[in-house]
Structure formats: C-alpha cells, structure tokens
Design a protein around this motif. Structure first.
Motif, PDB file in Angstrom:
ATOM      1  N   ALA A 543       0.832  -1.210   0.000  1.00 17.53           N
ATOM      2  CA  ALA A 543       0.000   0.000   0.000  1.00 17.53           C
ATOM      3  C   ALA A 543       0.861   1.254   0.000  1.00 17.53           C
ATOM      4  CB  ALA A 543      -0.931  -0.012   1.211  1.00 17.53           C
ATOM      5  N   ASP A 544       1.955   1.251   0.780  1.00 16.72           N
ATOM      6  CA  ASP A 544       2.853   2.410   0.823  1.00 16.72           C
ATOM      7  C   ASP A 544       3.470   2.682  -0.550  1.00 16.72           C
ATOM      8  OD1 ASP A 544       2.352   2.647   3.506  1.00 16.72           O
ATOM      9  OD2 ASP A 544       4.306   1.897   4.164  1.00 16.72           O
ATOM     10  N   ALA A 545       3.897   1.618  -1.229  1.00 15.56           N
ATOM     11  CA  ALA A 545       4.548   1.803  -2.531  1.00 15.56           C
ATOM     12  C   ALA A 545       3.569   2.350  -3.565  1.00 15.56           C
ATOM     13  CB  ALA A 545       5.152   0.483  -3.003  1.00 15.56           C
ATOM     14  N   ILE A 555      -1.945   2.886   4.508  1.00  8.31           N
ATOM     15  CA  ILE A 555      -2.792   2.326   5.561  1.00  8.31           C
ATOM     16  C   ILE A 555      -2.180   2.700   6.903  1.00  8.31           C
ATOM     17  CG2 ILE A 555      -3.664   0.205   6.589  1.00  8.31           C
ATOM     18  CD1 ILE A 555      -3.599  -1.006   3.766  1.00  8.31           C
ATOM     19  N   ALA A 556      -2.978   3.353   7.740  1.00 11.21           N
ATOM     20  CA  ALA A 556      -2.467   3.828   9.029  1.00 11.21           C
ATOM     21  C   ALA A 556      -2.128   2.650   9.927  1.00 11.21           C
ATOM     22  CB  ALA A 556      -3.498   4.719   9.693  1.00 11.21           C
ATOM     23  N   LEU A 557      -1.063   2.792  10.692  1.00 14.38           N
ATOM     24  CA  LEU A 557      -0.683   1.773  11.661  1.00 14.38           C
ATOM     25  C   LEU A 557      -1.668   1.781  12.819  1.00 14.38           C
ATOM     26  CD1 LEU A 557       3.192   2.244  11.745  1.00 14.38           C
ATOM     27  CD2 LEU A 557       1.885   0.516  10.498  1.00 14.38           C
ATOM     28  N   GLY A 558      -1.865   0.622  13.441  1.00 16.05           N
ATOM     29  CA  GLY A 558      -2.774   0.522  14.559  1.00 16.05           C
ATOM     30  C   GLY A 558      -4.170   0.155  14.102  1.00 16.05           C
ATOM     31  N   VAL A 559      -5.173   0.660  14.819  1.00 16.27           N
ATOM     32  CA  VAL A 559      -6.566   0.310  14.534  1.00 16.27           C
ATOM     33  C   VAL A 559      -7.123   1.248  13.465  1.00 16.27           C
ATOM     34  CG1 VAL A 559      -8.877   0.080  15.511  1.00 16.27           C
ATOM     35  CG2 VAL A 559      -6.873  -0.550  16.876  1.00 16.27           C
ATOM     36  N   ALA A 581     -13.760  -2.775  10.823  1.00 13.96           N
ATOM     37  CA  ALA A 581     -12.525  -2.358  11.483  1.00 13.96           C
ATOM     38  C   ALA A 581     -11.463  -3.444  11.353  1.00 13.96           C
ATOM     39  CB  ALA A 581     -12.784  -2.048  12.955  1.00 13.96           C
ATOM     40  N   TYR A 582     -10.213  -3.034  11.448  1.00 17.23           N
ATOM     41  CA  TYR A 582      -9.101  -3.978  11.455  1.00 17.23           C
ATOM     42  C   TYR A 582      -7.924  -3.315  12.165  1.00 17.23           C
ATOM     43  CZ  TYR A 582      -7.357  -1.115   7.610  1.00 17.23           C
ATOM     44  OH  TYR A 582      -6.928  -0.063   6.842  1.00 17.23           O
ATOM     45  N   THR A 583      -6.960  -4.128  12.535  1.00 17.37           N
ATOM     46  CA  THR A 583      -5.746  -3.599  13.150  1.00 17.37           C
ATOM     47  C   THR A 583      -4.533  -4.108  12.394  1.00 17.37           C
ATOM     48  OG1 THR A 583      -4.431  -3.461  15.177  1.00 17.37           O
ATOM     49  CG2 THR A 583      -5.645  -5.507  14.806  1.00 17.37           C
TER      50      THR A 583
END
Length: 755
Positions: A543-545, A555-559, A581-583
């Motif tokens: 996703a970052d690339a 995608i944000a880290l954590g929840v 939701a996902y973590t």
C-alpha cells in the motif's frame, strides 16, 4: 546422449540438484565458478516468507489439461451460477491451483457464439466460496447481431489506421471477425481486424483494430507485436543446452522442452537455419562469430524458463510444458527485439552496423514475459493496461537478472543500460526514477492512459522498485539509486523476490485484460494478503509503494475503522449495521464499544449494531474500537430515527418501454411532508443513462430524481432530497421509472421514503 557445455559463472540456490549425470551437468542449475556480489539490502528491509498454502501447485501438462477439461465440462453450470445471460458461454483458458486447494479458473467469454473482447474473468473457488475477478462488470448484451458496417469497410478503416501508425506493406490477409467489444463502457457489436505489415523501425506489425460495427467508429488500434531493447554485451561463459544429432550438435535444449535457437541470416521471415556446431563449444564472445548471439539467445530463453519454473512452478511460458523458439540475426541494422504471440517466438536484431546484437538476458526475459502476460491476464496493449503490460515485462526482466546473478551482467533496475542507443551511455528506462529518460512518468495521473505504453509503464516500474528496495539513496550491485516518492514519505522495501512473487500472483490470479492502475493496486494487495497475510508489514509496504506513486492511500498503523456515514432508520424497523474495522498489529483482537445509540439498539462483541428502534429522535453516536495492544480509534456519526416507508418488491423495467411504478402507502399521519423529504432508490440496471426516475406525490405532483444522467455507469444506489412540503403525508406515493433506450434492462430492487 553425450553433450558438453561451457562452465557456468553464475550462482544458484543451495537446492540445486547434485551433479550425478551428464544431463544434470547440462542444467542451468550447475553451481560453479565465481559469482557476482549479492545485492546491498539498503538501510532496512522487511523480510518475510510467503505463506506455503498460497503457492501455486506445479502441474504437469497432463494434470493441467485434465483440470481445464473438467472446468470446461462444468462451464455451463458456472455461467448459470454467475447469472450470465442465456447467450453467454464460458471458455476455459487456464486453471491454477494453490497448495491449500484454492482453484483459480480463467475464462474467456462468447456471446451468441461471438468472442467477447474484454469479457474475461477469473473465478476463485475455496472452501465452497466463490469470488470473481472480472474485466468488465457490464452486462454483455447487444441490440443486434447484424452489423450495419460491412466487413470490407472495417478492413478499409483498419488499413487507414495502419497507415496512420506508419505501418509499411499493410495488408489484411486475415478477414475481419465479428466480436462483441466489452473492454470499456457499453458492450457493442464490433469488427476486429488484424493488419500485417512492418513498423517504421523494421519490426513486424500485427495491428489489432477494433471498429464499432454499427457506427463505424474506431474503438481500438493496438500493436500485438511487443517490442523492447536490451544489451549487446554477452552473458559471459555460460552453459547451453544442446543435442547431438549424428555427428553434429544442434542448439536444441532438451531440458527445456526442446527450445530451438535459429539463425535468420539477416532475413525477416521464417525460421532461418538451426544453429549447429561440430564440437559443442559455441561462440567466441565476439559479434563476428554468429554463434555468439546464439549463445546469448539460448541462455536467455533457458534462464527465463528456469526462473518461472523455480520461483512459481510455471512449466513454460503458457504453463503447458511447450517451448517457444528463438531467432537471432533478424534483418540488417535492426536495433530492437520482439515477442510475437502468433508464432510463439522471440526474435533479436543485431543492432547498429550488425555488430551490437540485442541478445542480453534482460531482453529475453522482458520479451518472453510478454508471452506470460498473453497467456494469463492478457493485458490490453493500450491505455493504462498497456502500460502495466510493458511494466510487467520490465519487472520480470529485472527479476530474472537478479535470479541469475551473473558476474557479466548483475541484476539492476535499469532497462537497456548496455545498448547506448542514444549514444550517451544512458539506459532507455530507469525503474527507480522513470522520468530520468525524459518521457516516462514517475507517478500516476489521470492522463496516463493517453501516452505511449513504454512511458505509461513508468509508475508501475517505480512502484516495483520502491516495493523491492525502498525509497531514498542506496547502492545495489554497484549501481546508485535515489528513488523519490510522490507523497514525500519513505517506503521500506521487501526485497525483489517477494515483490516479484506478489506481482506474479496478481498477474496470474487477479488481473484481467482491462486492469488499470487502481485495479493493479487491488490485485497486488490481494496477492500480498494471500502470500503474507492481510495488514502484515509486507501488505502495508505494498500500500505504501502504491501511495508513493499516487495510487491510493497508505494504511495507518494501529486500529483502522471505515468511516460510518450518518444513519437514518425507521422506528419499529429492524437495524443491522456492521462496523468495519481492522488492526495492523498482528494477532491483536478487537473489542467494540458504542455510546449514544438510539433506544432499542446495541453493539455486539464483533461490532454488529442491531436491534429495533423504539422512539423517534436524533442521536450522536460514538463507536470506539480497541485492539489487544491498547491501540484504539473512535468514529462519531449522527443517527436519526424517523418514520420510513419502503417497498422491496421487485418491479421489472421493460426495455425502451412504458413507465413502471412502485407504490408505498402512508396512513394515519397528519400534516404535510418535509421540505427535505428523503428518497432512497436502489435500481439494478446496466447503463443507468437510459433511465428517468420520478417521485409522484399523493396529489399527483411529479418530482424528477434522475433524468437520464450517469451515462454508461450501471445501477442506481442513491438518496435524493426533494421539497415535498406541498404534499399531504397520507396517501399513496409512487416511484416511477422508465427506460428510454434500447439494449439494457433491469428492475427496481428497493426504494424508501422518509417524508
């Protein structure tokens, strides 16, 4: 029979077979001699091992044929399960099985016996669940199977297109064929014409021209002969697979399905003559010796075959155990090389002055990977999908180079760095920063599909470099790179082997002929989920690339909680709302809390809000999701409980016919409706631009909701607001829908009124 080979300088994996027989000695897996230095991993690297269950199971030709036959036998039932039309049939192109038993069946489609271009799909079956990757979501249907444009006119237009593309000697030896074009927008009856000729650089041309058989409009003009460039520098002293025939050795590789390498003798057609030798010692390393190019060609074919087989279990380009063939010494001063799917062959020119043959390893891998693409996703060679097609070949050219790790040609992220076509010692393309070539794009933009596919490949090449090595300055195999990102944020690489594994699975399992950059992001994220787990560090790096080349978001880290829209529900009507939701914290389970819920509603441990509202009113609701590490996020939204009246009875909408109505009746309510009356409409109908949609009040007043807007998009799933304050609440309200154009049909699935 006995054969000899030139000792190899490359290094293979420790799993290479022991050297016990003459045949084993001749495989490209024989590890001897010095090796190139391993790649510098850079300052940091995400390391992970792909999940074993997601690996493709190697299939023998017989097993693959058996699976294809079984799938074809069941194709009719599959078509019915997918709700395809009565005139649509599925043709199995390939079947891939994962180690965990998941089956991916790739289909092409026909409509009334006509090929549907852009109608391909992949059906994924696992544990009784079926999902589908489609090239088009549109319903395949055309008004007539009789073309208004004659085949001769389509052929003439195709020849004109070839002239505009500077194709010399253009001819339509193959008659135009009638097809259904479904690759973009509304499916139409069309003519597909393939024009043969020669491109302006001497490359053969097979120009595919698709023409609307009703209007005569040109839909597509795409070259089917995929060209590229490579290095004339030789791979060094390497083994070659040869066969002894009588007292003469032939450049026929028995270990790779009998791949043959031919000398075209500067010709431009046929196969020329098979390379032969009297002592099985081939070439001298000098271009004056004709065998030298043959060695490079044969080695490149073998290395590409080995790469796909060793890394992915792929048995040849088409995965059917059948070898392509290669032709060296094409034309005079021909500075290019090309893959031709029609002959299933690879061809190399000798370059400027016939002294710089384009026979490098990355050239072979690039062009033969066009064959892999044709056998799998078959990405259309125009627009964004054409750029992805080209990038796929660049990606696997780099992967094969790194896999071989030759001392004479170590792996790099440069394309054509040895050829010096421009005369200044620069590569043709740069994967770390594509814009350095002066034409390619570093990042995605809305106009990307309108440029040459060799340049629209730039963002995908950039994505692959970033995913493999990460952003910023670093040196790999002696080459310095400094890769930027469009969002200015860093990317951590995962290594080229894992990056290539993700791209290969996406290509062969999820991409279709019409996949664009957004679709490629979806496909690679799904592939990364399969191989490494959803929201794993590797998944997040993908996703970052993509975000780093302006495709999608990080995608944000954590929840993470998907935003919850403001809700409106009916008093006394059941509610079911799942919090999504996902973590990213591996193995950390989620707990859910909610405050401010309307009376009668509650949230379950799995995040399902359900119940039946008991009283009218407005609430501000907060949902908090926490994982086992203590990380949490809160989302707030408004929830209105009102009187809602709905009709969920299906009403079919006749094609280009009379209007139909769906009523709801309100009783026992005093006064008038609101000035902000809400009307939710759910209509299933391809090509929504055919439709007019109106709300009719109890006193007969008509409120226009939709007047043939939305063009070729499918379905209506929309909420409209009207000022119905002049209408009494009590009475019968109607949703009136009319289809005002032919071909597409559908039905009212549900509508609701909040007056």
């Amino acid at each position: 029979m006995p054969r000899r080979h030139i000792p190899t300088l490359r290094r293979r994996r420790a799993a290479a077979l022991a050297l016990t027989t003459a045949c084993t000695l001749l495989t490209l897996g024989a590890p001897t001699g010095a090796t190139a230095a391993p790649a510098d991993p850079g300052p940091s690297r995400i390391t992970a091992v792909p999940r074993a269950g997601a690996a493709a199971t190697p299939l023998s030709p017989a097993r693959r044929a058996s699976l294809i036959k079984a799938a074809q036998t069941a194709a009719g039932a599959t078509a019915r399960r997918l709700a395809l039309g009565a005139q649509e049939k599925l043709l199995v192109k390939d079947v891939v099985q994962d180690a965990d038993g998941t089956t991916h069946t790739r289909y092409e489609r026909t409509y009334a016996g006509l090929p549907v271009l852009g109608g391909d799909m992949v059906v994924h079956s696992a544990d009784g669940r079926t999902t589908v990757s489609r090239a088009t979501a549109a319903t395949v249907r055309v008004a007539s199977l009789t073309p208004k444009l004659p085949a001769s006119s389509a052929a003439g237009q195709a020849l004109a297109a070839a002239k505009s593309a500077d194709v010399a000697g253009a001819s339509t030896g193959r008659a135009p064929r009638l097809v259904v074009w479904a690759a973009a927008g509304r499916p139409v009856l069309a003519w597909e014409t393939v024009v043969d000729g020669v491109q302006d650089d001497g490359t053969p041309s097979e120009l595919q021209v698709v023409t609307d058989a009703t209007t005569g409009k040109r839909i597509l003009a795409a070259e089917k002969v995929h060209t590229g460039t490579g290095t004339g520098q030789y791979v060094g002293t390497v083994p070659v697979g040869s066969t002894l025939a009588g007292s003469t050795y032939q450049l026929t590789d028995p270990d790779r399905a009998g791949h043959k390498t031919y000398d075209l003798n500067q010709g431009t057609s046929g196969t020329g003559t098979l390379f032969t030798d009297d002592n099985d010692v081939w070439g001298t390393g000098l271009p004056a010796n004709r065998q030298t190019a043959g060695v490079d060609v044969a080695f490149g074919a073998a290395a590409t075959w080995d790469y796909y087989k060793e890394e992915f279990g792929r048995n040849g380009i088409r995965n059917d155990g059948v070898a392509a063939y290669s032709r060296a010494h094409y034309g005079n001063n021909y500075v290019n090389a090309f893959w031709q799917d029609s002959c299933f062959c690879m061809t190399y020119g000798d370059g400027s002055g016939n002294t710089h043959p384009l026979t490098a390893l990355d050239v072979a891998a690039h062009e033969m990977s066009h064959g892999v693409t044709a056998a799998t996703a078959n990405l259309t060679y125009s627009g964004e999908s054409g750029g992805l097609n080209e990038a796929t070949s660049d990606i696997f050219a780099a992967a094969v180079e790194f896999h071989e790790n030759l001392a004479a040609d170590p792996g790099d992220y440069l394309v054509g760095e040895k050829i010096d076509i421009n005369g200044n010692g620069t590569p043709l393309r740069y994967m770390d920063k594509p814009s350095k070539d002066g034409s390619s794009r570093d990042s995605w933009s809305s106009g990307l599909g309108g440029i040459d596919v060799h340049y629209s490949s730039g963002p995908a090449n950039h994505f692959f470099y970033l995913l493999s090595e990460g952003s910023g300055a670093k040196t790999v195999n002696g080459v310095s790179y400094d890769s930027p990102t469009s969002d200015g944020r860093p990317v951590t690489g995962i290594g080229i082997e894992n990056a290539a594994a993700i791209w290969y699975r996406a290509l062969t399992t999820y991409m279709t002929s019409s996949t664009d950059y957004a679709g490629a992001r979806t496909a690679t994220l799904q592939a990364a989920s399969d191989l490494f787990g959803a929201y794993s560090p590797t998944y997040l790096a993908v996703a970052d690339a993509w975000a780093a080349i302006n495709v999608g978001n990080r995608i944000a880290l954590g929840v993470n909680v998907a935003p919850i829209a403001d809700q409106t529900s009916g008093v006394g009507q059941a509610v079911s709302l799942q919090v999504d939701a996902y973590t990213t914290n591996s193995g950390a389970g989620l707990t859910y809390e909610a405050t401010g819920l309307p009376d009668g509603l509650s949230i379950s441990p799995s995040g399902l809000i359900s119940g039946t509202p008991t009283s009218l009113g407005n609430s501000d609701v907060s949902v908090k999701v926490t994982d086992a590490t203590g990380a949490s996020v809160t989302d707030t939204f408004a929830w209105r409980i009102a009187y809602i009246y709905a009709n969920s009875s299906r009403v079919d909408i006749p094609d280009n016919g009379a209007a139909v109505e769906s009523p709801v009746t309100i009783t026992g309510r005093d006064g008038n409706a609101s000035a902000t009356t809400s009307v939710y409409v759910n209509i299933v109908h391809t090509y929504r631009g055919d439709l007019t949609v109106d709300l009719v009040g109890p006193n007969g007043t008509v409120y226009s909701l939709l007047n043939r807007s939305g063009g070729s998009a499918d379905n209506v799933d929309q909420t409209f607001t009207v000022d119905a304050s002049a209408q009494p609440l009590d009475g019968t309200w109607k949703l009136r829908v009319q289809d005002r154009a032919s071909i597409d049909v559908g039905y009212i699935q549900r509508w609701q009124l909040t007056p």
